[in-house]
Design a protein around this motif. Sequence first.
Motif, PDB file in Angstrom:
ATOM      1  N   GLU A  17       0.833  -1.214   0.000  1.00  0.00           N
ATOM      2  CA  GLU A  17       0.000   0.000   0.000  1.00  0.00           C
ATOM      3  C   GLU A  17       0.866   1.262   0.000  1.00  0.00           C
ATOM      4  OE1 GLU A  17      -3.548   1.774  -0.437  1.00  0.00           O
ATOM      5  OE2 GLU A  17      -3.231  -0.375  -0.323  1.00  0.00           O
ATOM      6  N   ARG A  18       1.929   1.252   0.796  1.00  0.00           N
ATOM      7  CA  ARG A  18       2.844   2.390   0.852  1.00  0.00           C
ATOM      8  C   ARG A  18       3.528   2.610  -0.495  1.00  0.00           C
ATOM      9  NH1 ARG A  18       6.891   0.993   4.682  1.00  0.00           N
ATOM     10  NH2 ARG A  18       5.058   0.242   5.741  1.00  0.00           N
ATOM     11  N   SER A  19       3.949   1.535  -1.124  1.00  0.00           N
ATOM     12  CA  SER A  19       4.595   1.634  -2.429  1.00  0.00           C
ATOM     13  C   SER A  19       3.614   2.159  -3.476  1.00  0.00           C
ATOM     14  CB  SER A  19       5.122   0.262  -2.846  1.00  0.00           C
ATOM     15  OG  SER A  19       5.648   0.301  -4.135  1.00  0.00           O
ATOM     16  N   ALA A  20       2.388   1.678  -3.433  1.00  0.00           N
ATOM     17  CA  ALA A  20       1.373   2.149  -4.375  1.00  0.00           C
ATOM     18  C   ALA A  20       1.096   3.636  -4.168  1.00  0.00           C
ATOM     19  CB  ALA A  20       0.089   1.346  -4.221  1.00  0.00           C
ATOM     20  N   ARG A  21       1.048   4.054  -2.912  1.00  0.00           N
ATOM     21  CA  ARG A  21       0.814   5.468  -2.621  1.00  0.00           C
ATOM     22  C   ARG A  21       1.954   6.333  -3.135  1.00  0.00           C
ATOM     23  NH1 ARG A  21      -0.002   5.194   2.808  1.00  0.00           N
ATOM     24  NH2 ARG A  21      -1.939   4.118   2.448  1.00  0.00           N
ATOM     25  N   ARG A  22       3.189   5.866  -2.976  1.00  0.00           N
ATOM     26  CA  ARG A  22       4.347   6.617  -3.491  1.00  0.00           C
ATOM     27  C   ARG A  22       4.302   6.727  -5.013  1.00  0.00           C
ATOM     28  NH1 ARG A  22       8.800   3.752   0.272  1.00  0.00           N
ATOM     29  NH2 ARG A  22       8.424   4.976   2.137  1.00  0.00           N
ATOM     30  N   TRP A  23       3.955   5.626  -5.684  1.00  0.00           N
ATOM     31  CA  TRP A  23       3.839   5.660  -7.136  1.00  0.00           C
ATOM     32  C   TRP A  23       2.749   6.638  -7.560  1.00  0.00           C
ATOM     33  CZ3 TRP A  23       6.388   4.518 -11.320  1.00  0.00           C
ATOM     34  CH2 TRP A  23       7.415   3.598 -11.266  1.00  0.00           C
ATOM     35  N   TRP A  24       1.635   6.655  -6.834  1.00  0.00           N
ATOM     36  CA  TRP A  24       0.527   7.545  -7.160  1.00  0.00           C
ATOM     37  C   TRP A  24       0.960   9.009  -7.063  1.00  0.00           C
ATOM     38  CZ3 TRP A  24      -3.889   7.424  -9.552  1.00  0.00           C
ATOM     39  CH2 TRP A  24      -4.809   8.441  -9.366  1.00  0.00           C
ATOM     40  N   VAL A  25       1.654   9.357  -5.988  1.00  0.00           N
ATOM     41  CA  VAL A  25       2.118  10.735  -5.811  1.00  0.00           C
ATOM     42  C   VAL A  25       3.123  11.099  -6.900  1.00  0.00           C
ATOM     43  CG1 VAL A  25       3.438  12.247  -4.278  1.00  0.00           C
ATOM     44  CG2 VAL A  25       1.635  10.810  -3.343  1.00  0.00           C
ATOM     45  N   ALA A  26       4.056  10.191  -7.187  1.00  0.00           N
ATOM     46  CA  ALA A  26       5.049  10.459  -8.228  1.00  0.00           C
ATOM     47  C   ALA A  26       4.381  10.633  -9.588  1.00  0.00           C
ATOM     48  CB  ALA A  26       6.070   9.326  -8.275  1.00  0.00           C
ATOM     49  N   ALA A  27       3.403   9.787  -9.890  1.00  0.00           N
ATOM     50  CA  ALA A  27       2.712   9.886 -11.176  1.00  0.00           C
ATOM     51  C   ALA A  27       1.938  11.200 -11.280  1.00  0.00           C
ATOM     52  CB  ALA A  27       1.771   8.704 -11.367  1.00  0.00           C
ATOM     53  N   LEU A  28       1.310  11.605 -10.190  1.00  0.00           N
ATOM     54  CA  LEU A  28       0.586  12.883 -10.210  1.00  0.00           C
ATOM     55  C   LEU A  28       1.534  14.062 -10.405  1.00  0.00           C
ATOM     56  CD1 LEU A  28      -2.150  12.542  -7.449  1.00  0.00           C
ATOM     57  CD2 LEU A  28      -2.463  12.720  -9.909  1.00  0.00           C
ATOM     58  N   LEU A  29       2.685  14.021  -9.741  1.00  0.00           N
ATOM     59  CA  LEU A  29       3.653  15.107  -9.897  1.00  0.00           C
ATOM     60  C   LEU A  29       4.204  15.172 -11.321  1.00  0.00           C
ATOM     61  CD1 LEU A  29       5.628  14.896  -6.533  1.00  0.00           C
ATOM     62  CD2 LEU A  29       4.003  16.644  -7.246  1.00  0.00           C
ATOM     63  N   VAL A  30       4.528  14.025 -11.886  1.00  0.00           N
ATOM     64  CA  VAL A  30       5.036  14.001 -13.265  1.00  0.00           C
ATOM     65  C   VAL A  30       3.964  14.486 -14.227  1.00  0.00           C
ATOM     66  CG1 VAL A  30       5.779  12.455 -15.127  1.00  0.00           C
ATOM     67  CG2 VAL A  30       6.775  12.236 -12.867  1.00  0.00           C
ATOM     68  N   ASN A  31       2.733  14.053 -14.016  1.00  0.00           N
ATOM     69  CA  ASN A  31       1.650  14.480 -14.889  1.00  0.00           C
ATOM     70  C   ASN A  31       1.399  15.980 -14.753  1.00  0.00           C
ATOM     71  OD1 ASN A  31      -0.394  14.299 -16.722  1.00  0.00           O
ATOM     72  ND2 ASN A  31      -1.464  12.648 -15.696  1.00  0.00           N
ATOM     73  N   ALA A  32       1.444  16.500 -13.551  1.00  0.00           N
ATOM     74  CA  ALA A  32       1.257  17.941 -13.355  1.00  0.00           C
ATOM     75  C   ALA A  32       2.398  18.731 -13.992  1.00  0.00           C
ATOM     76  CB  ALA A  32       1.167  18.251 -11.868  1.00  0.00           C
ATOM     77  N   LEU A  33       3.610  18.220 -13.860  1.00  0.00           N
ATOM     78  CA  LEU A  33       4.763  18.888 -14.464  1.00  0.00           C
ATOM     79  C   LEU A  33       4.640  18.924 -15.984  1.00  0.00           C
ATOM     80  CD1 LEU A  33       7.639  20.098 -14.040  1.00  0.00           C
ATOM     81  CD2 LEU A  33       8.485  17.778 -14.394  1.00  0.00           C
ATOM     82  N   THR A  34       4.290  17.810 -16.588  1.00  0.00           N
ATOM     83  CA  THR A  34       4.162  17.778 -18.045  1.00  0.00           C
ATOM     84  C   THR A  34       2.977  18.626 -18.527  1.00  0.00           C
ATOM     85  OG1 THR A  34       2.912  15.717 -17.952  1.00  0.00           O
ATOM     86  CG2 THR A  34       5.284  15.545 -18.295  1.00  0.00           C
ATOM     87  N   THR A  35       1.930  18.706 -17.730  1.00  0.00           N
ATOM     88  CA  THR A  35       0.807  19.569 -18.088  1.00  0.00           C
ATOM     89  C   THR A  35       1.232  21.031 -18.045  1.00  0.00           C
ATOM     90  OG1 THR A  35      -0.746  17.949 -17.203  1.00  0.00           O
ATOM     91  CG2 THR A  35      -1.576  20.172 -17.531  1.00  0.00           C
ATOM     92  N   GLY A  36       2.036  21.378 -17.043  1.00  0.00           N
ATOM     93  CA  GLY A  36       2.573  22.742 -16.971  1.00  0.00           C
ATOM     94  C   GLY A  36       3.481  23.063 -18.140  1.00  0.00           C
ATOM     95  N   ILE A  37       4.304  22.109 -18.533  1.00  0.00           N
ATOM     96  CA  ILE A  37       5.183  22.311 -19.690  1.00  0.00           C
ATOM     97  C   ILE A  37       4.341  22.508 -20.946  1.00  0.00           C
ATOM     98  CG2 ILE A  37       6.839  21.150 -21.202  1.00  0.00           C
ATOM     99  CD1 ILE A  37       8.006  19.858 -18.660  1.00  0.00           C
ATOM    100  N   ALA A  38       3.298  21.714 -21.086  1.00  0.00           N
ATOM    101  CA  ALA A  38       2.430  21.842 -22.261  1.00  0.00           C
ATOM    102  C   ALA A  38       1.720  23.196 -22.272  1.00  0.00           C
ATOM    103  CB  ALA A  38       1.407  20.711 -22.282  1.00  0.00           C
TER     104      ALA A  38
END
Length: 91
Positions: A17-38
Amino acid sequence: MPYTLSEVEPGSEEAVERSARRWWVAALLVNALTTGIAAAAVLGPRNGAAWAGLLPILTAPMLLIPIALRQRGRRRARSIHRARPKRFPRP
């Protein structure tokens, strides 16, 4: 009928569960970063903006990784308890 042993590690589900939560946060941050770049690329040349617009679409599948981790953890936990282990004490 599932069999359980008291020696089974209790933190394994929490670790998944902890690993899944970390992946979720990382994926959201990467997605937000790429959306900002776009969004910032809209001010640039047309070709660059079009390619930058693909970035959020390409990073969106990262959001599925936590779901896959949880499913794999549940499947592994179920398979551990499906068969009676050889070292399981007889009543």
